[in-house]
Enzyme design. Structure first.
Site, PDB file in Angstrom:
ATOM      1  N   ASP A 129      67.233  66.033 -18.461  1.00  0.00           N
ATOM      2  CA  ASP A 129      68.418  65.421 -17.274  1.00  0.00           C
ATOM      3  C   ASP A 129      69.592  65.123 -17.776  1.00  0.00           C
ATOM      4  O   ASP A 129      69.631  64.295 -18.929  1.00  0.00           O
ATOM      5  CB  ASP A 129      67.872  64.212 -16.527  1.00  0.00           C
ATOM      6  CG  ASP A 129      66.649  64.690 -15.384  1.00  0.00           C
ATOM      7  OD1 ASP A 129      66.771  65.972 -15.147  1.00  0.00           O
ATOM      8  OD2 ASP A 129      65.613  64.017 -15.109  1.00  0.00           O
TER       9      ASP A 129
ATOM     10  N   ARG B 193      64.844  60.106  -7.444  1.00  0.00           N
ATOM     11  CA  ARG B 193      64.850  59.879  -8.908  1.00  0.00           C
ATOM     12  C   ARG B 193      65.679  58.476  -9.257  1.00  0.00           C
ATOM     13  O   ARG B 193      66.773  58.451  -8.805  1.00  0.00           O
ATOM     14  CB  ARG B 193      65.221  61.302  -9.688  1.00  0.00           C
ATOM     15  CG  ARG B 193      65.375  61.064 -11.234  1.00  0.00           C
ATOM     16  CD  ARG B 193      65.687  62.269 -11.796  1.00  0.00           C
ATOM     17  NE  ARG B 193      67.280  62.352 -11.769  1.00  0.00           N
ATOM     18  CZ  ARG B 193      68.071  62.839 -12.279  1.00  0.00           C
ATOM     19  NH1 ARG B 193      67.425  64.434 -12.224  1.00  0.00           N
ATOM     20  NH2 ARG B 193      69.261  63.052 -12.179  1.00  0.00           N
TER      21      ARG B 193
HETATM   22 FE   LIG Z   1      65.505  67.202 -13.821  1.00  0.00          FE
END
Ligand SMILES: [Fe+2]
Length: 321
Positions: free
Chosen positions: A110, A279
């Site tokens: 990420d 998230r």
């Molecule tokens: Fe991701």
């Protein structure tokens, strides 16, 4: 806690159990109700399991809402906002929905297009499809460790430029063009270029990890063809099935991964069924290579303040030598 006479790796505290689900990474933690009110020793158990197993899974956390998800995140560090995608509801919790233009069906870590990309991501399943939509994680420490020595030496010396501006349509030829364009306009509203070492020394475990994934644009100093061949060669060691774990989501599941030692891939095989996850990302630090050289933000000159909260990668100060 009583002292065990025989090795019992699955028991770490009277009520918290950690059970491995993959040979290289992944463990299920049971006996914990996640939230902002966990005892410090439980948080320490979770953190140490997370560092050891790279991704940990919790079932049955249906009680969590945006606020409690974020409150739990604060026990692991400082929540950070996505550098380009604005928060729609004044929360750090970032929606990952199947109806967005781009899906995460490429191997990536990420937000690696900024220097201090998140240390941890905490993903909570709200709506899961009736089939498919699994997520895979790969261990980038074992991927490095298992490279033949000449390749390890080569990787140690490389740096790579990561960017959020790439050819989205080439990666998602089946996506609705308007949706994809909308997503790209927001996701790449500020173009970031960051040069990272290809091998990062993990700030907590000291392990060496491969830092690649789909935000990599090129290996510094190489031609396009050489760069692509080399990225593919190293990345193939990350993606080997033996180096991965696969999770089939149920609503109420939470997965937390060490974003400094993993890549992940959201499998896009649920047809048009809804899949909604949230998230929360936790601030990381600026990576350092085996030569002690830190990552560098090449473009823009600093990470802009997002419309809400603290930006991921905001802490771009170079670590002390
Ligand atoms: Fe991701």
């Amino acid at each position: 806690m009583t002292t065990a006479t025989a090795p019992a790796p699955s028991v770490t505290a009277p009520t918290v159990t950690v059970r491995k689900v993959g040979g290289r990474l992944g463990a299920v933690i049971s006996g914990v109700r996640l939230g902002g009110d966990l005892a410090p020793e439980t948080v320490a158990e979770i953190r140490s399991a997370l560092l050891a197993h790279k991704v940990v899974f919790f079932r049955g956390q249906d009680h969590l809402d945006e606020e409690a998800h974020e409150a739990f995140g604060r026990l692991l560090g400082t929540p950070v906002a996505h550098p380009t995608v604005p928060s729609t509801d004044g929360r750090y919790s970032f929606p990952i929905d199947s109806d967005h233009g781009a899906r995460a069906n490429q191997w990536h870590t990420d937000v690696t297009f900024v220097p201090a990309y998140p240390a941890f991501s905490i993903l909570r399943a709200v709506v899961v499809p009736p089939y498919g939509g699994n997520t895979l994680w790969a261990n980038t420490a074992t991927a490095y460790e298992n490279l033949p020595e000449p390749l390890r030496n080569l990787a140690d010396a490389l740096r790579a430029v990561h960017s959020n501006a790439y050819d989205y349509a080439a990666l998602r030829p089946d996506a609705v063009p308007e949706r994809l364009a909308r997503f790209r306009d927001v996701f790449a509203s500020t173009k970031f270029l960051t040069e990272h070492p290809v091998v990062r020394v993990h700030p907590e475990t000291g392990e060496r990890t491969l830092l690649l994934g789909n935000f990599v644009q090129r290996i510094s100093g190489l031609t396009g063809a050489d760069s692509r061949a080399l990225v593919q060669l190293l990345q193939s060691h990350v993606e080997r099935p033996e180096n991965t774990v696969r999770w089939q989501w149920e609503a109420g599941d939470v997965a937390i991964w060490d974003n400094r030692a993993t890549q992940h891939y959201g499998v896009d095989d649920s047809d048009d069924h809804d899949r909604k996850l949230r998230r929360v990302t936790i601030d990381g630090d600026v990576p350092v290579g085996v030569d002690g050289r830190a990552s560098e933000l090449l473009e823009p000159s600093s990470v802009p303040e997002p419309s809400f909260g603290v930006a991921s990668g905001a802490s771009t100060e170079q670590p002390a030598a």
